[in-house]
Design an enzyme around this catalytic site. Structure first.
Site, mmCIF file in Angstrom:
data_model
loop_
_atom_site.group_PDB
_atom_site.id
_atom_site.type_symbol
_atom_site.label_atom_id
_atom_site.label_comp_id
_atom_site.label_asym_id
_atom_site.label_seq_id
_atom_site.Cartn_x
_atom_site.Cartn_y
_atom_site.Cartn_z
ATOM 1 C CE LYS A 58 -4.038 -0.161 2.299
ATOM 2 N NZ LYS A 58 -5.103 -0.511 3.272
ATOM 3 C CG ASP B 158 -8.115 1.841 3.601
ATOM 4 O OD1 ASP B 158 -8.854 0.987 3.065
ATOM 5 O OD2 ASP B 158 -6.878 1.708 3.667
#
Ligand code: ATR
Length: 275
Positions: free
Chosen positions: A68, A105
């Protein structure tokens, strides 16, 4: 090259990822001719794999551990949110092959609270956030964007909390981990972003005596779905929201970009993903 759009999730390991079930359900439900695969990719092969995907019909991918942060260096364009958080979880391949990186997110975190605690509004009052890792960064950015008046941040390793305050600003107050229980009475929202409470790991033990009934309490841990922390908060009369919805909602923007349909997050989806 395929004649239908392909997407997937890249990570290492990848077999545990719930994203193929999530996107697979949406593809079937909306009758979309497309595919979503789990792609195991090592750090060494990350850039080569990403650059090769558009020619194979891929329109985008989700990104999970350990890639990520590394994908930010490879992407050609980043959203402000991905830059602030310092990580991306959703890549979209443009027609010219350029890679556009976003982090959804925080969006997933907010939508989960809005759906799980109807009427919840970050502006209502301070939020107490436990943890200062990658997940905490996404939660803090989204709470600040949503207008939270104050964030009371606590982490076992205090310097990590201080570094988040340096990145995200004055609206963050830091309290020592051992004193965290004492600030809970100030909170309108309480979030566990640590890995404590996860199945097979250590329990999350905070004295919850100060929690006021009606406080919205959420946990990003979703294995188990009902953590002991959430159960204890529910006993105090809090509104509790489990962490599975954050995972489900974070998938929405990617699916919409890649397949042209904004998908629903509902109980049916939760059942499928948990099965
Ligand atoms: P993620 O990306 O999921 O947030 P991470 O960056 O490794 O993962 O962060 C894990 C978080 O859980 C950190 O806040 C960590 O605290 P430290 O910064 O002190 O390591 C917290 N955490 C993990 N194990 C913990 C434990 N046993 N007690 C308290 N906090 C813990």
């Amino acid at each position: 090259m395929t004649d239908f759009p392909r997407a997937g999730v890249i990570g290492n390991p990848i077999s545990h990822s719930l994203s193929p079930k999530l996107h697979g359900h949406w593809l079937r439900r909306y009758g979309i001719n497309g595919s979503y695969d789990a792609l195991q990719v090592t750090e060494d092969g990350l850039e080569r794999t990403l650059r090769s995907l558009p020619a194979q019909g891929y329109v985008g991918v989700n990104v999970t551990l350990p890639h990520k942060v590394a994908v930010l260096q490879i992407a050609d364009q980043l959203t402000d949110r991905a830059t602030l958080i310092g990580a991306a979880n959703t890549l979209t391949f443009k027609d010219d092959g350029r890679i556009f990186a976003d982090n959804t997110d925080g969006y997933g975190f907010l939508e989960n609270l809005r759906q799980g605690a109807p009427g919840w509004d970050a502006k209502t009052g301070p939020a107490v956030v436990f943890g200062a890792g990658g997940a905490a960064r996404a939660v803090l950015v989204s709470l600040i964007e949503a207008g939270v008046p104050e964030i009371i941040l606590t982490n076992r390793t205090r310097p990590k909390a201080e570094s988040l305050r340096a990145d995200f600003g004055a609206r963050i107050r830091i309290v020592d981990w051992v004193q965290a229980g004492s600030v809970l009475s100030d909170a309108a929202t309480v979030v566990n972003t640590t890995s404590l409470g996860m199945k097979g790991g250590q329990e999350f033990r905070v004295p919850l005596d100060g929690l006021r009934s009606g406080t919205v309490v959420t946990d990003i841990v979703y294995t188990p779905l009902r953590t002991k922390f959430l159960d204890a908060a529910a006993e105090k009369g809090c509104v509790t929201v489990d962490g599975l919805g954050m995972l489900l909602h974070q998938g929405v923007p990617g699916f919409e970009r890649w397949f042209g349909k904004r998908p629903e997050v509902d109980d049916d989806l939760r059942r499928v993903v948990l099965s």
